[in-house]
Scaffold this motif. Structure first.
Motif, PDB file in Angstrom:
ATOM      1  N   PHE A   1       0.839  -1.205   0.000  1.00 25.37           N
ATOM      2  CA  PHE A   1       0.000   0.000   0.000  1.00 25.37           C
ATOM      3  C   PHE A   1       0.871   1.250   0.000  1.00 25.37           C
ATOM      4  O   PHE A   1       0.651   2.184  -0.772  1.00 25.37           O
ATOM      5  N   LEU A   2       1.886   1.277   0.862  1.00 25.34           N
ATOM      6  CA  LEU A   2       2.759   2.449   0.954  1.00 25.34           C
ATOM      7  C   LEU A   2       3.500   2.694  -0.358  1.00 25.34           C
ATOM      8  O   LEU A   2       3.635   3.840  -0.797  1.00 25.34           O
ATOM      9  N   ALA A   3       3.962   1.637  -0.988  1.00 21.65           N
ATOM     10  CA  ALA A   3       4.646   1.767  -2.278  1.00 21.65           C
ATOM     11  C   ALA A   3       3.682   2.281  -3.336  1.00 21.65           C
ATOM     12  O   ALA A   3       4.025   3.158  -4.138  1.00 21.65           O
TER      13      ALA A   3
ATOM     14  N   SER B   1       3.049  -1.281 -10.589  1.00 22.42           N
ATOM     15  CA  SER B   1       2.865  -2.688 -10.952  1.00 22.42           C
ATOM     16  C   SER B   1       3.435  -3.593  -9.861  1.00 22.42           C
ATOM     17  O   SER B   1       4.239  -3.164  -9.030  1.00 22.42           O
ATOM     18  N   LYS B   2       3.034  -4.829  -9.897  1.00 26.60           N
ATOM     19  CA  LYS B   2       3.525  -5.807  -8.930  1.00 26.60           C
ATOM     20  C   LYS B   2       5.045  -5.954  -9.051  1.00 26.60           C
ATOM     21  O   LYS B   2       5.751  -6.020  -8.042  1.00 26.60           O
ATOM     22  N   SER B   3       5.544  -5.994 -10.262  1.00 25.32           N
ATOM     23  CA  SER B   3       6.992  -6.152 -10.447  1.00 25.32           C
ATOM     24  C   SER B   3       7.761  -4.931  -9.921  1.00 25.32           C
ATOM     25  O   SER B   3       8.865  -5.083  -9.391  1.00 25.32           O
ATOM     26  N   GLU B   4       7.189  -3.749 -10.032  1.00 25.35           N
ATOM     27  CA  GLU B   4       7.844  -2.555  -9.489  1.00 25.35           C
ATOM     28  C   GLU B   4       7.886  -2.601  -7.962  1.00 25.35           C
ATOM     29  O   GLU B   4       8.889  -2.219  -7.356  1.00 25.35           O
ATOM     30  N   VAL B   5       6.796  -3.055  -7.347  1.00 24.54           N
ATOM     31  CA  VAL B   5       6.785  -3.185  -5.884  1.00 24.54           C
ATOM     32  C   VAL B   5       7.828  -4.218  -5.462  1.00 24.54           C
ATOM     33  O   VAL B   5       8.606  -3.981  -4.536  1.00 24.54           O
TER      34      VAL B   5
ATOM     35  N   GLU C   1      -1.557 -11.925  -3.891  1.00 26.24           N
ATOM     36  CA  GLU C   1      -2.611 -11.511  -2.962  1.00 26.24           C
ATOM     37  C   GLU C   1      -2.153 -10.338  -2.083  1.00 26.24           C
ATOM     38  O   GLU C   1      -2.912  -9.400  -1.843  1.00 26.24           O
ATOM     39  N   ASP C   2      -0.916 -10.371  -1.624  1.00 28.89           N
ATOM     40  CA  ASP C   2      -0.398  -9.281  -0.786  1.00 28.89           C
ATOM     41  C   ASP C   2      -0.331  -7.980  -1.578  1.00 28.89           C
ATOM     42  O   ASP C   2      -0.691  -6.912  -1.073  1.00 28.89           O
ATOM     43  N   TYR C   3       0.115  -8.075  -2.829  1.00 27.69           N
ATOM     44  CA  TYR C   3       0.163  -6.894  -3.689  1.00 27.69           C
ATOM     45  C   TYR C   3      -1.236  -6.309  -3.895  1.00 27.69           C
ATOM     46  O   TYR C   3      -1.449  -5.105  -3.728  1.00 27.69           O
ATOM     47  N   LEU C   4      -2.192  -7.172  -4.234  1.00 27.90           N
ATOM     48  CA  LEU C   4      -3.549  -6.693  -4.507  1.00 27.90           C
ATOM     49  C   LEU C   4      -4.198  -6.086  -3.271  1.00 27.90           C
ATOM     50  O   LEU C   4      -4.877  -5.057  -3.362  1.00 27.90           O
TER      51      LEU C   4
END
Length: 158
Positions: free
Chosen positions: A102-104, A117-121, A141-144
């Motif tokens: 979330f912070l990212a 994007s997920k890859s950027e996080v 799931e954590d990313y979403l």
């Protein structure tokens, strides 16, 4: 016969003791991640103060710089997880990873006006983006869940 029973269970106790050592070590790293995420969150929350939106870009830049500490703690955490046992211990860092996602996401949205994007996080956390047999990775799931948390923050911006 009665001598064999304690001997038989001593090997089980050794496994349990080893797992407890790993759990305690993981817990220490997760606590460091939680403290750092709270610090970043407190910084980002300043944009909700009066005239805070005017300083949002500077706040987001400071928050992004703090991700170097987050990276260090994820590297430390990843080194503690035995090969192929990611999901055995995943519940220990699931919530803090969602908060950090979330912070990212929020930091990137403030800076660039776009969804990260997920890859950027994963890159920001210095973990793998995709799951492999023995890798420490960012779970989808954590990313979403982290991205979903951003919606409530955007509503609060003045």
């Amino acid at each position: 016969m009665s001598y064999q029973i304690p001997q038989m269970f001593s090997s089980f106790q050794d496994v349990i003791d080893q797992e407890q050592i790993i759990r305690e070590s993981v817990k220490s790293s997760v606590q460091n991640l939680e403290q750092t995420s709270r610090t970043i969150l407190a910084l980002i929350q300043t944009i909700h103060q009066e005239n805070g939106v005017k300083t949002a870009k500077e706040v987001a830049q400071k928050a992004r710089e703090m991700f170097t500490t987050v990276r260090k703690y994820y590297e430390e955490l990843a080194s503690k997880i035995p090969s192929e046992q990611y999901y055995k211990y995943h519940d220990h860092w699931r919530f803090v990873t969602q908060r950090i996602c979330f912070l990212a996401a929020f930091t990137t949205f403030i800076q660039d006006g776009r969804l990260i994007s997920k890859s950027e996080v994963a890159e920001m956390l210095n973990v793998k983006s995709e799951r492999t047999k023995d890798s420490f990775h960012l779970d989808l799931e954590d990313y979403l869940m982290g991205v979903l948390q951003m919606a409530s923050e955007l509503v609060c911006m003045k």
